[in-house]
Design a protein around this motif. Structure first.
Motif, PDB file in Angstrom:
ATOM      1  N   VAL A   1       0.817  -1.218   0.000  1.00 27.90           N
ATOM      2  CA  VAL A   1       0.000   0.000   0.000  1.00 27.90           C
ATOM      3  C   VAL A   1       0.857   1.277   0.000  1.00 27.90           C
ATOM      4  O   VAL A   1       0.429   2.333  -0.434  1.00 27.90           O
TER       5      VAL A   1
ATOM      6  N   PHE B   1      -7.235  -0.313  11.782  1.00 24.99           N
ATOM      7  CA  PHE B   1      -6.563   0.753  12.536  1.00 24.99           C
ATOM      8  C   PHE B   1      -7.543   1.791  13.079  1.00 24.99           C
ATOM      9  O   PHE B   1      -7.141   2.831  13.571  1.00 24.99           O
TER      10      PHE B   1
ATOM     11  N   ALA C   1       7.357   0.598   7.859  1.00 21.60           N
ATOM     12  CA  ALA C   1       6.833   1.943   8.147  1.00 21.60           C
ATOM     13  C   ALA C   1       6.512   2.083   9.620  1.00 21.60           C
ATOM     14  O   ALA C   1       6.561   3.169  10.179  1.00 21.60           O
TER      15      ALA C   1
ATOM     16  N   THR D   1       9.955   4.367  11.832  1.00 21.41           N
ATOM     17  CA  THR D   1       9.475   5.712  12.130  1.00 21.41           C
ATOM     18  C   THR D   1       9.302   5.943  13.632  1.00 21.41           C
ATOM     19  O   THR D   1       9.802   6.916  14.181  1.00 21.41           O
ATOM     20  N   SER D   2       8.617   5.011  14.281  1.00 24.37           N
ATOM     21  CA  SER D   2       8.393   5.189  15.723  1.00 24.37           C
ATOM     22  C   SER D   2       9.723   5.157  16.467  1.00 24.37           C
ATOM     23  O   SER D   2       9.914   5.887  17.443  1.00 24.37           O
TER      24      SER D   2
ATOM     25  N   PRO E   1      10.057  11.850  11.337  1.00 28.86           N
ATOM     26  CA  PRO E   1      10.791  10.664  10.880  1.00 28.86           C
ATOM     27  C   PRO E   1      10.813  10.515   9.362  1.00 28.86           C
ATOM     28  O   PRO E   1      11.785  10.043   8.802  1.00 28.86           O
ATOM     29  N   VAL E   2       9.715  10.896   8.699  1.00 33.90           N
ATOM     30  CA  VAL E   2       9.728  10.893   7.231  1.00 33.90           C
ATOM     31  C   VAL E   2       9.937  12.349   6.818  1.00 33.90           C
ATOM     32  O   VAL E   2       9.002  13.146   6.835  1.00 33.90           O
TER      33      VAL E   2
ATOM     34  N   ARG F   1       5.634  13.439  -4.824  1.00 36.24           N
ATOM     35  CA  ARG F   1       4.486  13.145  -5.680  1.00 36.24           C
ATOM     36  C   ARG F   1       4.825  13.586  -7.104  1.00 36.24           C
ATOM     37  O   ARG F   1       5.758  14.343  -7.314  1.00 36.24           O
TER      38      ARG F   1
ATOM     39  N   SER G   1       1.902  12.862   7.087  1.00 34.49           N
ATOM     40  CA  SER G   1       1.327  13.266   5.827  1.00 34.49           C
ATOM     41  C   SER G   1      -0.111  13.748   6.061  1.00 34.49           C
ATOM     42  O   SER G   1      -0.480  14.042   7.213  1.00 34.49           O
TER      43      SER G   1
ATOM     44  N   CYS H   1      -0.853   8.531   6.826  1.00 33.67           N
ATOM     45  CA  CYS H   1      -0.335   7.301   7.433  1.00 33.67           C
ATOM     46  C   CYS H   1      -1.464   6.500   8.078  1.00 33.67           C
ATOM     47  O   CYS H   1      -2.221   7.032   8.884  1.00 33.67           O
ATOM     48  N   THR H   2      -1.559   5.229   7.741  1.00 38.07           N
ATOM     49  CA  THR H   2      -2.584   4.376   8.355  1.00 38.07           C
ATOM     50  C   THR H   2      -2.341   4.206   9.842  1.00 38.07           C
ATOM     51  O   THR H   2      -3.269   3.979  10.598  1.00 38.07           O
TER      52      THR H   2
ATOM     53  N   GLU I   1       1.212   4.676  20.903  1.00 34.87           N
ATOM     54  CA  GLU I   1       2.460   3.964  21.194  1.00 34.87           C
ATOM     55  C   GLU I   1       3.573   4.894  21.712  1.00 34.87           C
ATOM     56  O   GLU I   1       4.223   4.602  22.722  1.00 34.87           O
TER      57      GLU I   1
HETATM   58  C1  HEM Z   1       5.856   8.061  14.504  1.00 31.43           C
HETATM   59  C2  HEM Z   1       5.479   7.101  13.703  1.00 31.43           C
HETATM   60  C3  HEM Z   1       5.102   7.240  12.247  1.00 31.43           C
HETATM   61  C4  HEM Z   1       5.313   8.280  11.381  1.00 31.43           C
HETATM   62  C5  HEM Z   1       5.978   9.608  11.646  1.00 31.43           C
HETATM   63  C6  HEM Z   1       4.752   7.882  10.094  1.00 31.43           C
HETATM   64  C7  HEM Z   1       4.744   8.679   8.960  1.00 31.43           C
HETATM   65  C8  HEM Z   1       4.204   8.323   7.755  1.00 31.43           C
HETATM   66  C9  HEM Z   1       4.168   9.171   6.578  1.00 31.43           C
HETATM   67  C10 HEM Z   1       4.720  10.596   6.498  1.00 31.43           C
HETATM   68  C11 HEM Z   1       3.559   8.491   5.593  1.00 31.43           C
HETATM   69  C12 HEM Z   1       3.289   8.970   4.159  1.00 31.43           C
HETATM   70  C13 HEM Z   1       4.479   8.695   3.275  1.00 31.43           C
HETATM   71  C14 HEM Z   1       4.274   9.175   1.858  1.00 31.43           C
HETATM   72  O1  HEM Z   1       3.159   9.515   1.484  1.00 31.43           O
HETATM   73  O2  HEM Z   1       5.257   9.176   1.116  1.00 31.43           O
HETATM   74  C15 HEM Z   1       3.205   7.197   6.122  1.00 31.43           C
HETATM   75  C16 HEM Z   1       2.562   6.222   5.416  1.00 31.43           C
HETATM   76  C17 HEM Z   1       2.262   4.974   5.941  1.00 31.43           C
HETATM   77  N1  HEM Z   1       2.457   4.550   7.241  1.00 31.43           N
HETATM   78 FE1  HEM Z   1       3.229   5.627   8.742  1.00 31.43          FE
HETATM   79  N2  HEM Z   1       4.225   6.620  10.208  1.00 31.43           N
HETATM   80  C18 HEM Z   1       4.407   6.198  11.513  1.00 31.43           C
HETATM   81  C19 HEM Z   1       3.998   4.999  12.041  1.00 31.43           C
HETATM   82  C20 HEM Z   1       3.325   4.022  11.370  1.00 31.43           C
HETATM   83  C21 HEM Z   1       2.823   2.791  11.933  1.00 31.43           C
HETATM   84  C22 HEM Z   1       2.942   2.417  13.411  1.00 31.43           C
HETATM   85  C23 HEM Z   1       2.274   2.076  10.922  1.00 31.43           C
HETATM   86  C24 HEM Z   1       1.595   0.719  10.917  1.00 31.43           C
HETATM   87  C25 HEM Z   1       1.547  -0.113  11.897  1.00 31.43           C
HETATM   88  C26 HEM Z   1       2.415   2.855   9.708  1.00 31.43           C
HETATM   89  C27 HEM Z   1       1.986   2.466   8.453  1.00 31.43           C
HETATM   90  C28 HEM Z   1       2.002   3.265   7.332  1.00 31.43           C
HETATM   91  C29 HEM Z   1       1.488   2.834   6.037  1.00 31.43           C
HETATM   92  C30 HEM Z   1       0.866   1.474   5.710  1.00 31.43           C
HETATM   93  C31 HEM Z   1       1.652   3.916   5.151  1.00 31.43           C
HETATM   94  C32 HEM Z   1       1.267   3.978   3.674  1.00 31.43           C
HETATM   95  C33 HEM Z   1      -0.081   4.659   3.529  1.00 31.43           C
HETATM   96  C34 HEM Z   1      -0.484   4.918   2.083  1.00 31.43           C
HETATM   97  O3  HEM Z   1       0.365   5.246   1.267  1.00 31.43           O
HETATM   98  O4  HEM Z   1      -1.682   4.824   1.808  1.00 31.43           O
HETATM   99  N3  HEM Z   1       3.046   4.033  10.023  1.00 31.43           N
HETATM  100  N4  HEM Z   1       3.597   7.126   7.450  1.00 31.43           N
END
Ligand code: HEM
Length: 455
Positions: free
Chosen positions: A89, A108, A265, A269-270, A325-326, A331, A392, A398-399, A407
């Motif tokens: 995804v 989620f 992810a 990140t966490s 973190p990211v 895009r 984002s 982010c899911t 957490e």
């Molecule tokens: C502090 C913790 C976290 C941060 C800062 C973070 C940040 C992000 C960001 C910025 C994106 C978008 C990236 C993009 O569009 O290029 C993203 C996407 C995603 N994150 Fe997180 N994330 C974190 C924790 C988590 C956790 C705990 C999970 C799952 C258990 C997760 C699962 C995902 C998934 C599946 C996507 C893709 C969503 C999509 O494109 O539809 N993330 N995250």
């Protein structure tokens, strides 16, 4: 003197393209000029494509929230991750991506977080246990990676990090990141899209082995679901959710892709966010003491405690502002656009940079300062709406955002309830961006147990 949160040095305003590529390879943060902290929009011209950084809140909104279908994820960023993540995804676009989110998102939702909470708490307690006897100088990113990986395995598959498969996946992911470290590189460096990318031999092998291990977990789970013996964790929830539009569930292959991204992810990140938060606590001990005091609430081991960890949450949110973190997302424009009276041709790369937006000098009060109380101010509230996007925004948000906001404060609170952290002299961390924002030579802290005996 009040300490300042570490910030990487900016490069001079003008450098040659070749120098830029060299700097970029080292670290995408220090490769950028200081003017990006003030600009609304900036252009990077390369011989093969054009790239624009957008800092103006309404333009960011257009791309992420208002017209996300016109600005899909750029394929340039995904190449390094494809061998590991397949069609996850994180990388897909269009209808495939929409279908995947329909199946994943319910796992989620708010109510589900409550069910996930005991597993998160168990991981946080296990981290406190592991640190016993480790007082002294500790590299804290290793500690936070370990606990964040533990959270993912416990919540997803109901297994702790000590489980043989979990431990091997964790170790191999670390190697993968070392060999394939820069997520966004291809979107900035001027190589044409048709140029073949080379992976080191070990990288592909490692990815294949990780996928084998995850496939094993997924197959076992499918069998347990069939036999009616599966635990009610995130994996079971996702594997039994039917797409409301087609009635289909994920195939094993698709589920393996998703597990790989949840792991990557979700833990990198966490781990990064927690490590920086702990460093900030070391240099701002007054906030550390406030969190330690608030942590008495953890006597209550129900989910309700989350709403009582307010200081911990404000501090974590502030750390996500200073060290998202990211750091950048990319895009692609699928049609020509006019942004700020500039022509943005079809095919341009659009860079959204939480790193720069979160420290924007024309938007934030005290942009480089650490101030968790800002979230209660007018400026803080306005910026939280307009200029804050660690997870984002819009359809592709982010899911795991809600999950991470439970957490992070929980683990922070739990660790500071039991330990005091202090900086190690001569080891101020320098932020660099690889897959996530990390410190150049790790984050070193001095750890000292608190005289806490209530357990
Ligand atoms: C502090 C913790 C976290 C941060 C800062 C973070 C940040 C992000 C960001 C910025 C994106 C978008 C990236 C993009 O569009 O290029 C993203 C996407 C995603 N994150 Fe997180 N994330 C974190 C924790 C988590 C956790 C705990 C999970 C799952 C258990 C997760 C699962 C995902 C998934 C599946 C996507 C893709 C969503 C999509 O494109 O539809 N993330 N995250």
């Amino acid at each position: 003197m009040t300490p300042r949160p570490p910030k990487p040095p900016a490069r001079p305003d003008k450098v040659s393209l070749w120098r830029y590529v060299q700097l970029f390879r080292k670290d995408i943060l220090s490769a950028q000029p200081a003017r990006l902290y003030r600009a609304w929009m900036a252009e990077f011209r390369t011989p093969f494509f054009r790239s624009f950084l957008l800092n103006q809140p309404d333009l960011v909104r257009t791309v992420l929230k208002d017209r996300p279908d016109d600005f899909p994820k750029s394929n340039r960023i995904s190449e390094g991750l494809r061998p590991l993540l397949g069609n996850s995804v994180f990388l897909t676009n269009g209808e495939v991506w929409k279908r995947q989110r329909r199946i994943i998102d319910p796992a989620f939702e708010g109510g589900r977080l409550k069910e996930t909470f005991p597993a998160m708490r168990a991981a946080a307690e296990a981290a406190v246990e592991r640190l016993k006897g480790q007082a002294g100088e500790v590299e804290i990113e290793a500690v936070t990676s370990h606990v964040a990986a533990d959270v993912i395995f416990r919540t997803l598959f109901s297994i702790p990090i000590e489980h043989a498969v979990a431990a091997e996946v964790f170790a191999r992911f670390r190697d993968y990141q070392r060999s394939q470290p820069i997520l966004n590189l291809a979107a900035f460096v001027p190589v044409p899209a048709w140029m073949p990318r080379f992976f080191r031999r070990g990288t592909r092998q490692n990815a294949a082995r990780i996928r084998d291990l995850i496939t094993r977990l997924t197959d076992e789970r499918a069998a347990a679901i069939g036999a009616g013996t599966a635990p009610q964790d995130l994996a079971t929830k996702i594997m039994t959710t039917k797409d409301p539009e087609t009635g289909e569930t994920f195939t094993t292959e698709e589920m393996v892709d998703q597990v790989a991204i949840f792991f990557l992810a979700g833990h990198e990140t966490s781990a990064s966010a927690l490590a920086w938060t702990l460093y900030l606590m070391a240099i701002y001990p007054e906030w550390q003491e406030k969190i330690a005091e608030e942590a008495a609430a953890l006597e209550d081991d129900s989910f309700a405690v989350v709403s009582r960890l307010k200081i911990s949450r404000d501090v974590f949110r502030e750390a996500l502002r200073l060290y998202p973190p990211v750091p950048m997302m990319v895009r692609e424009a699928t049609c020509p656009e006019q942004f700020r009276d500039r022509d943005v041709p079809k095919g341009s790369q659009l860079v959204l940079s939480p790193w720069h937006l979160h420290r924007h000098e024309r938007l934030w009060d005290n942009p480089d300062g650490f101030d968790p109380a800002r979230w209660g101010t007018e400026n803080g509230k306005a910026c939280q709406r307009e200029a804050y996007m660690p997870f984002s925004a819009g359809a592709r948000v982010c899911t795991g955002a809600g999950f991470a906001m439970v957490e992070g404060p929980l683990i922070l609170s739990m660790l500071l309830r039991h330990y005091r952290v202090a900086p190690v002299e001569g080891r101020e961390p320098v932020p660099v961006a690889h897959l996530t924002v990390r410190a150049k030579d790790g984050i070193w802290l001095r750890l000292e147990p608190r005289n806490y005996t209530a357990d």
